[in-house]
Design a protein around this motif. Structure first.
Motif, short mmCIF file in Angstrom:
data_model
loop_
_atom_site.label_atom_id
_atom_site.label_comp_id
_atom_site.label_asym_id
_atom_site.label_seq_id
_atom_site.Cartn_x
_atom_site.Cartn_y
_atom_site.Cartn_z
N LEU A 95 -2.72 11.15 11.19
CA LEU A 95 -3.16 10.42 10.13
C LEU A 95 -4.65 9.90 10.67
N ASN A 96 -5.52 10.30 9.88
CA ASN A 96 -7.06 10.02 10.46
C ASN A 96 -7.20 10.77 11.75
N ASP A 97 -7.66 9.78 12.66
CA ASP A 97 -7.75 10.28 14.13
C ASP A 97 -6.58 10.36 14.93
N ASP A 98 -5.31 9.83 14.58
CA ASP A 98 -4.21 9.32 15.28
C ASP A 98 -3.23 10.68 15.31
N PRO A 153 2.56 4.01 12.24
CA PRO A 153 2.33 2.88 11.22
C PRO A 153 2.65 2.85 9.75
N ILE A 154 3.70 3.27 9.56
CA ILE A 154 4.12 3.52 8.10
C ILE A 154 5.18 2.62 7.68
N GLY A 155 5.33 2.63 6.27
CA GLY A 155 6.30 1.79 5.36
C GLY A 155 7.15 3.00 4.83
N TYR A 156 8.55 2.72 4.75
CA TYR A 156 9.22 3.78 4.13
C TYR A 156 10.30 3.23 3.16
N VAL A 157 10.34 3.77 2.17
CA VAL A 157 11.42 3.31 1.10
C VAL A 157 12.34 4.40 0.70
N PHE A 158 13.53 4.06 1.08
CA PHE A 158 14.78 5.17 1.12
C PHE A 158 15.50 5.22 -0.23
N GLN A 159 15.77 6.35 -0.57
CA GLN A 159 16.40 6.64 -1.75
C GLN A 159 17.48 5.77 -2.24
N ASP A 160 18.19 5.11 -1.20
CA ASP A 160 19.39 4.19 -1.47
C ASP A 160 18.99 2.85 -0.79
N ALA A 161 17.86 2.26 -1.08
CA ALA A 161 17.20 0.96 -0.37
C ALA A 161 17.66 0.89 0.88
N ALA A 177 13.69 -3.53 -0.91
CA ALA A 177 13.50 -2.48 0.00
C ALA A 177 12.07 -2.15 -0.04
N ILE A 178 11.37 -2.16 -1.19
CA ILE A 178 10.15 -1.94 -1.44
C ILE A 178 8.89 -2.98 -0.67
N ALA A 179 9.42 -4.47 -1.13
CA ALA A 179 8.85 -5.47 -0.61
C ALA A 179 8.93 -5.43 1.10
N ARG A 180 10.24 -5.14 1.51
CA ARG A 180 10.26 -4.84 2.97
C ARG A 180 9.40 -4.00 3.68
N ALA A 181 9.45 -2.90 3.03
CA ALA A 181 8.29 -1.77 3.59
C ALA A 181 6.85 -2.31 3.40
N LEU A 182 6.50 -2.98 2.61
CA LEU A 182 5.18 -3.57 2.42
C LEU A 182 4.73 -4.28 3.54
N LEU A 183 5.84 -5.24 3.76
CA LEU A 183 5.64 -6.46 4.73
C LEU A 183 5.35 -5.84 6.12
N ILE A 184 5.78 -4.78 6.36
CA ILE A 184 5.32 -4.28 7.71
C ILE A 184 4.13 -3.80 7.90
N GLN A 185 3.25 -4.23 6.89
CA GLN A 185 1.69 -3.53 6.76
C GLN A 185 1.45 -2.44 7.19
N PRO A 186 1.86 -1.49 6.57
CA PRO A 186 1.62 0.01 7.03
C PRO A 186 0.29 0.49 6.77
N LYS A 187 -0.04 1.69 7.16
CA LYS A 187 -1.31 2.33 7.02
C LYS A 187 -1.09 3.47 5.85
N LEU A 188 0.27 3.65 5.68
CA LEU A 188 0.58 4.82 4.84
C LEU A 188 2.04 4.36 4.21
N LEU A 189 2.36 4.38 2.83
CA LEU A 189 3.52 4.10 2.47
C LEU A 189 4.25 5.41 2.12
N LEU A 190 5.45 5.58 2.50
CA LEU A 190 6.45 6.72 2.19
C LEU A 190 7.42 6.13 0.99
N MET A 191 7.49 6.94 0.05
CA MET A 191 8.75 6.68 -0.84
C MET A 191 9.50 7.63 -1.18
N ASP A 192 10.61 7.55 -1.10
CA ASP A 192 11.62 8.80 -1.19
C ASP A 192 12.46 8.55 -2.47
#
Lengths: 367, 232
Positions: free
Chosen positions: A68-71, A86-94, A151-166
């Motif tokens: 991701l970028n230079d990392d 530095p990701i946020g992850y939303v799982f299929q089943d929360a 679950a989406i709120a939780r994934a956002l509150l980790i303050q990710p640089k990239l949000l992954l939603m499955d």
């Protein structure tokens, strides 16, 4: 073509072999935009979830590169554990923690969040996801839709640089999906981080995504900006009966009296049912190919409001249904698809390059 | 007087032994159970079998081999002797070691089942929320496995209280050192002191009933709470 250059930020090259054989479960080399929503689209078993898990570091037995970028998160000698990415992850089943209330689930994330990054505040995320009233409840007491919003709120509150939603909606029934989609749309427009959204539903992808990657059997078969991709003949989508195009434009006119707004795109205007949109704002409309019919001359006596002068760019017959033909039209530079009968095409003797009138029965506002 | 001073001594010794054994077993069973619950290794089967052996072996067999192993001629006995420790057989410490072997499956198995039941989901979610492996274990695994730990502690404690054969083989019958309740009851019966034997035996019966009643009500509440979402 409306290709504005996209800065590519996430580089993923992954090879994953089926155990003890030489066939690949996943074999991709991708540059994913670092803004907006990128959809990973494909049927089940196409490897889209596996690819997302590789980006998150949840699949350990893979070879490849993730940057991701230079990392560098993964290459031939490093493998960054998921909790260091530095990701946020939303799982299929929360996947909420069952021993914690909704609020405690959010606190779990806040305590471990990246202090230097600020994607969204607690108050904003509660309001955005509409979960104020369920905070004190345990996951087992929540409905499927509420769980997924927490679950989406939780994934956002980790303050990710990239949000992954499955496939965040796949476990929900249709009514719930319609409930939660507006929240997702809000999120996709408000978030200033790139989002990768896995889905097998073309409808969701069209509503949410800007960029699209189509996977089949572990390989990338199509990729591009969603408007370009949807307007192409011969892509996976034009085979669908609900093949659609997306049109982006600005709201140029509104009439309270008729309850209509007009969208201006590529020197054309199209009317749609007036909603909450404001004059001058940017909007996306979806036009389904089955709602577009063609005529050779302008019929001003028709009840159909939207009649656009277009040129025929290409025609392809449906391999599964020879009675139907898909016609690719250009309204200025914007592609529109029309699904008409082969008989009509023959009667009108339609040809490439010909100028015709496209009558559009209905359009849907996406955002 | 319901219990003689010797009886009280035996009760007190039994409680001390069972508490210490339970505490130590919880500590060493946690990594064993974690490994057994997560591993894909072919060793899982054999190790599981070894842990479960005390369930099927007669306590006298266990006691016999522990006696040889821990004794002055045994491998561990010789090693400990070289380090300057006194021999374990016929001492409280020896009884603790033997009881731990004897009660191991009763502690490992509930914890192992609880770990397996958690599954990958919550752990993966925690990993994507920046929780390190240790953090995940403390804040996700342990709380979710809490019912398993309660079962493990109760069963380990109760089973240690109830042992007889192993104690007799390795501990003998030394007041305040190795003479636990079950041995004391045996002595009373041998000496035809049936009244004292009754008192202690009834105490054991009530204890067993209370423990099992508690355990089943915990399990029932757990099933209910799985539906209502509360914890225990």
């Amino acid at each position: 073509m409306t290709t504005h250059s996209i800065s590519k930020a996430l580089h993923v090259r992954i090879e994953q072999q089926r155990k003890g054989t030489s066939d690949f479960l996943l074999d991709v080399d991708l540059q994913i935009p670092n803004t907006g929503v990128t959809a990973l689209f494909g049927p089940s078993g196409s490897g889209k979830t596996t690819l997302l898990r590789c980006i998150a570091g949840l699949e350990k037995k893979t070879k490849g590169l993730v940057r991701l970028n230079d990392d560098t998160w993964q290459n031939h000698q490093t493998f960054l554990a998921p909790h260091l990415r530095p990701i946020g992850y939303v799982f299929q089943d929360a996947n909420l923690f069952p021993h914690l209330t909704a609020q405690e689930n959010l606190q779990f994330s806040i305590k471990r969040a990246d202090k230097h990054q600020s994607v969204i505040s607690y108050a904003d995320v509660i309001q955005l996801m509409g979960i104020e009233s369920v905070l004190s409840q345990y996951p087992a007491q929540l409905s499927g839709g509420e769980r997924q919003r927490v679950a989406i709120a939780r994934a956002l509150l980790i303050q990710p640089k990239l949000l992954l939603m499955d496939e965040p909606l796949s476990a929900l029934d249709d009514a719930l999906k319609q409930d939660i989609l507006p929240y997702l749309e809000q999120l996709c427009h408000r978030a200033n981080i790139p989002i990768i959204y896995v889905s097998h539903s073309l409808d969701e992808v069209i509503r949410l995504a800007d960029y699209m990657i189509v996977l089949e059997k572990g390989n990338v078969i199509e990729e591009g900006e969603i408007q370009t991709l949807l307007g192409k003949l011969g892509t996976t989508f034009s085979k669908y009966q609900d093949a659609s195009v997306v049109i982006t434009g600005t709201v140029s006119q509104q009439e309270e009296k008729w309850g209509l707004s007009w969208l201006c795109f590529s020197d054309q205007t199209i009317a749609f049912k007036k909603g909450k949109e404001q004059l001058g704002s940017t909007l996306r409309l979806r036009i389904q190919s089955k709602d577009v019919s063609l005529s050779l001359s302008e019929h001003s006596d028709s009840s159909i409001l939207n009649r656009l002068t277009v040129t025929i760019d290409d025609m392809i017959s449906d391999p599964k249904d020879p009675s139907m033909i898909m016609v690719r039209l250009l309204a200025g530079s914007t592609p529109i698809l029309a699904r008409i009968t082969t008989l009509s095409a023959h009667k009108l003797s339609l040809q490439k390059g010909q100028t015709v009138i496209a009558q559009i029965k209905s359009v849907a506002v996406l955002s | 007087m319901l219990f003689s001073p010797e009886d009280i001594g035996a009760i007190w010794l039994t409680l001390k032994l069972a508490s210490l054994v339970t505490l130590l077993l919880i500590l060493i069973s946690t990594p064993i159970a974690w490994w057994l619950a997560r591993t894909q290794s072919w060793l899982k089967g054999p190790i599981n079998a070894i842990v479960a052996m005390p369930l099927v072996l007669p306590p006298t067999v266990l006691g016999f081999y522990l006696l040889l192993f821990l004794g002055p001629q045994g491998a561990l006995g010789q090693f400990l002797n070289q380090l300057g420790f006194s021999p374990l057989p016929f001492s409280f410490a020896g009884l603790v070691v033997a009881s731990m072997v004897y009660s191991l499956p009763f502690v490992v198995q509930p914890i192992q089942n609880a770990f397996s039941a958690i599954g990958e989901g919550p752990l993966e979610a925690a990993a994507t929320l920046r929780a390190s492996p240790w953090d995940r274990f403390i804040h996700v695994v342990i709380p979710l496995a809490k019912p398993g730990y309660i079962s493990a502690a109760v069963l380990g404690f109760a089973h240690t209280v109830g042992e007889f054969g192993v104690v007799l083989m390795i501990g003998g019958n030394i007041p305040d050192e190795t003479r636990v309740i079950s041995v004391q009851i045996y002595d009373h019966v041998e000496a035809l002191e049936y009244d004292q034997a009754h008192s202690l035996s009834l105490l054991m019966i009530s204890f067993a009933f209370l423990v099992l009643a508690f355990l089943y009500s915990v399990q029932r509440r757990q099933k209910n709470s799985a539906m209502s979402g509360g914890l225990l």
